[in-house]
Design an enzyme around this catalytic site. Structure first.
Site, PDB file in Angstrom:
ATOM      1  N   LYS A   1     -89.657  66.752 -79.536  1.00 19.89           N
ATOM      2  CA  LYS A   1     -89.282  65.733 -79.820  1.00 19.89           C
ATOM      3  C   LYS A   1     -87.719  65.220 -78.735  1.00 19.89           C
ATOM      4  O   LYS A   1     -88.162  64.689 -78.094  1.00 19.89           O
ATOM      5  CB  LYS A   1     -88.975  64.966 -81.398  1.00 19.89           C
ATOM      6  CG  LYS A   1     -88.487  64.111 -81.288  1.00 19.89           C
ATOM      7  CD  LYS A   1     -88.631  63.211 -83.012  1.00 19.89           C
ATOM      8  CE  LYS A   1     -87.634  63.427 -83.723  1.00 19.89           C
ATOM      9  NZ  LYS A   1     -86.314  62.816 -83.875  1.00 19.89           N
ATOM     10  N   SER A   2     -86.922  66.490 -79.173  1.00 24.45           N
ATOM     11  CA  SER A   2     -85.347  66.717 -78.382  1.00 24.45           C
ATOM     12  C   SER A   2     -85.637  66.700 -76.930  1.00 24.45           C
ATOM     13  O   SER A   2     -85.100  65.855 -76.363  1.00 24.45           O
ATOM     14  CB  SER A   2     -84.685  67.866 -78.642  1.00 24.45           C
ATOM     15  OG  SER A   2     -84.123  67.531 -80.039  1.00 24.45           O
TER      16      SER A   2
ATOM     17  N   GLY B   1     -82.238  58.021 -83.126  1.00 21.00           N
ATOM     18  CA  GLY B   1     -80.780  58.452 -82.624  1.00 21.00           C
ATOM     19  C   GLY B   1     -80.921  58.271 -81.689  1.00 21.00           C
ATOM     20  O   GLY B   1     -79.924  58.271 -81.015  1.00 21.00           O
TER      21      GLY B   1
ATOM     22  N   ASP C   1     -81.193  70.719 -88.068  1.00 21.28           N
ATOM     23  CA  ASP C   1     -82.759  69.260 -88.751  1.00 21.28           C
ATOM     24  C   ASP C   1     -83.777  69.675 -89.745  1.00 21.28           C
ATOM     25  O   ASP C   1     -84.110  69.256 -90.652  1.00 21.28           O
ATOM     26  CB  ASP C   1     -83.440  68.799 -88.081  1.00 21.28           C
ATOM     27  CG  ASP C   1     -83.013  67.971 -86.505  1.00 21.28           C
ATOM     28  OD1 ASP C   1     -81.866  67.384 -87.299  1.00 21.28           O
ATOM     29  OD2 ASP C   1     -82.882  67.786 -85.314  1.00 21.28           O
TER      30      ASP C   1
ATOM     31  N   LYS D   1     -77.985  61.427 -90.797  1.00 19.67           N
ATOM     32  CA  LYS D   1     -79.060  60.811 -90.099  1.00 19.67           C
ATOM     33  C   LYS D   1     -79.556  59.723 -90.786  1.00 19.67           C
ATOM     34  O   LYS D   1     -79.254  59.007 -90.467  1.00 19.67           O
ATOM     35  CB  LYS D   1     -80.079  62.818 -90.801  1.00 19.67           C
ATOM     36  CG  LYS D   1     -79.541  63.710 -89.664  1.00 19.67           C
ATOM     37  CD  LYS D   1     -79.626  63.733 -88.364  1.00 19.67           C
ATOM     38  CE  LYS D   1     -78.182  64.995 -87.489  1.00 19.67           C
ATOM     39  NZ  LYS D   1     -78.977  64.459 -86.211  1.00 19.67           N
TER      40      LYS D   1
ATOM     41  N   ARG E   1     -78.946  62.367 -96.086  1.00 14.03           N
ATOM     42  CA  ARG E   1     -79.703  63.425 -96.651  1.00 14.03           C
ATOM     43  C   ARG E   1     -79.508  64.413 -97.495  1.00 14.03           C
ATOM     44  O   ARG E   1     -79.610  64.716 -98.268  1.00 14.03           O
ATOM     45  CB  ARG E   1     -80.672  64.629 -94.717  1.00 14.03           C
ATOM     46  CG  ARG E   1     -80.935  63.728 -94.076  1.00 14.03           C
ATOM     47  CD  ARG E   1     -81.664  64.357 -93.157  1.00 14.03           C
ATOM     48  NE  ARG E   1     -82.956  63.800 -92.096  1.00 14.03           N
ATOM     49  CZ  ARG E   1     -83.010  64.221 -91.168  1.00 14.03           C
ATOM     50  NH1 ARG E   1     -82.521  65.149 -90.653  1.00 14.03           N
ATOM     51  NH2 ARG E   1     -83.974  63.496 -90.915  1.00 14.03           N
TER      52      ARG E   1
END
Ligand code: S3P
Length: 451
Positions: A30-31, A107, A331, A358, A362
């Site tokens: 994803k990043s 984000g 993460d 986040k 979390r």
């Protein structure tokens, strides 16, 4: 391609699985997927991309670029990932009205796009869903304003963010948080505006932006200070000219299977996952716990290390995660908490206050998940303690709209003693839409409950 990712059922029941084992091709990273699109848009010529995850967050970045007039052509390939072309370059303003951009749950879209848009002289109104509206944006407003942008946000710190770029000038920015999103926003603003920037952070963070810019011929140098801090220096020059951008598979997605394997489910292999040192903290935590982790077929693709990771069941002892290791495993801490529960001595996490901002708080949502499954968990302002020697029970949980909490619940259920009903599972579409298929293929027992 529509703006929304493939559907994931919202209400599922996961049953305990006698074993989970095999090889699983997890979603694209994803990043790196976000960066392939955004850096593609800042490039001198069209850029071919592949391996991009077909996930809600990355689709939000593609839709945002389209709203700014960039042609982004992506098709689902045979592998369920996205491939296509970003038709750069993004054009500058002026915009008579701020361009409204819905960043959804992402984000990374909001923060990185802020840098891109401000540097390109655009005027945008960046907004998102209820979760994103609770996450701070002042951390990127401050450096962009220091570069000459105008910015205003709700209560001065929350989305929607009204941001107008222009002729930005260079900056040396001391970021109080070690955040790849902040660092990347400033670097991308520097690239888009053609100005020199330096970003200092208290610890190193993932350097995908630096590597991809370097791969495109941009001069970015990183130095590490004796106190553990990091300084990244971007020298102004020509726009990036990357060759094809190939996105590796996501180590943060693979971490769910690595933890399941380490906790005794069976041996699991994840081919071709990213092994950027900024992302391998979870493997280091598993090793510190005593897990059997092996890496093979390591190679480099588009400036990123990639390899096949195999984790086998073993006896887990205990571990502490703090300092720089937190940034490298942030993460994955929700699912690593499960590894702590099934170890002998448990897991201690500190210096992880960032967990509170986040997709959910979390520390709070993980505590609620553990309580629902009958697991002991002690919350701290900046971390948590998970005692060892515990096995999850059955129960009912709400993922609180947080994809990583939802997937952690599914792994806990697979390793546990009774079925777990999970609500809010659809959030998984933001990062790993094929998670349930992969769980079933490894031997998991998935039941979709009525809507
Ligand atoms: C990301 C950086 C990290 C990470 C997030 C993705 C990125 O956030 O938690 O999921 O792609 O740059 P921070 O940089 O804000 O810590």
């Amino acid at each position: 391609m529509s703006a929304t990712a493939p559907d994931v059922p919202d209400r599922v029941r996961i049953h305990p699985a006698p074993t989970l084992r095999g090889s699983v091709d997890v979603a694209g990273d994803k990043s790196i997927g976000h960066r392939a699109l955004l850096i593609g848009a800042l490039s001198a010529a069209p850029v071919a991309v592949d391996g991009v995850p077909d996930a809600g967050d990355v689709r939000a970045s593609a839709a945002a670029l389209r709203a700014l007039g960039v042609r982004v052509e992506l098709e689902v390939d045979g592998d369920g990932r996205l491939a296509g072309t970003v038709h750069a370059p993004l054009q500058g303003g002026p915009d008579p009205q701020p361009v409204p951009i819905d960043c959804g749950n992402s984000g990374t879209t909001l923060r990185l796009l802020a840098g891109v848009a401000a540097g390109a002289g655009r005027h945008v109104l960046l907004d998102g869903d209820a979760s994103l509206r609770r996450r701070p944006v002042d951390r990127i407003m401050a450096p962009l304003v220091a570069m000459g942008a105008r910015a205003s946000a709700r209560d001065g710190r929350l989305p929607p963010l009204d941001l107008a770029g222009g002729r930005l000038h260079g900056v040396t920015w001391d970021s109080p948080v070690a955040s790849a999103q902040v660092k990347s926003a400033v670097l991308l603003a520097g690239v888009a505006a053609g100005v020199e920037v330096r970003v200092r952070s208290p610890h190193p963070s993932r350097d995908h932006t630096e590597r991809m810019l370097g791969h495109g011929g941009v001069t970015v140098r990183t130095t590490h200070a004796a106190d553990g801090g990091e300084e990244v220096h971007l020298t102004p020059g020509a726009a990036p000219r990357p060759k094809r951008l190939t996105v590796p598979r996501d180590p943060s997605a693979a971490a769910f299977w690595h933890v399941a394997a380490a906790c005794g489910a069976g041996t699991i292999t994840t081919p071709a996952v990213g092994l950027n040192p900024g992302r391998t903290g979870a493997l280091d935590v598993l090793r510190a716990l005593g897990a059997a982790v092996t890496v093979h077929d390591a190679e480099e693709r588009c400036g990123e290390p990639v390899g096949t990771v195999t984790v086998a069941p073993g006896r887990l002892t205990g571990a502490t995660v703090d300092g720089a290791l937190v940034v490298r495993s942030l993460d994955e801490l929700p699912v690593l908490a499960l590894a702590g529960a099934c170890s002998d001595e448990g897991l201690t996490v500190r210096d992880a206050g960032e967990l509170r901002v986040k997709e959910s708080d979390r520390i709070g949502t993980l505590g609620a998940l553990f309580a629902a499954l009958g697991l002991a968990f002690v919350a701290h302002p900046d971390g948590f303690d998970v005692p060892g020697g515990q096995r999850p029970g059955g129960g009912a949980v709400d993922a609180a709209g947080d994809h990583r909490i939802a997937m952690t619940a599914a792994v806990a259920a697979s390793l546990g003693t009774g079925p777990v009903d999970i609500d809010g599972f659809a959030s998984v579409a933001t990062s790993y839409p094929t998670f349930l298929d992969d769980l079933a293929a490894l031997g998991g027992a998935v039941e979709v409950r009525d809507a």
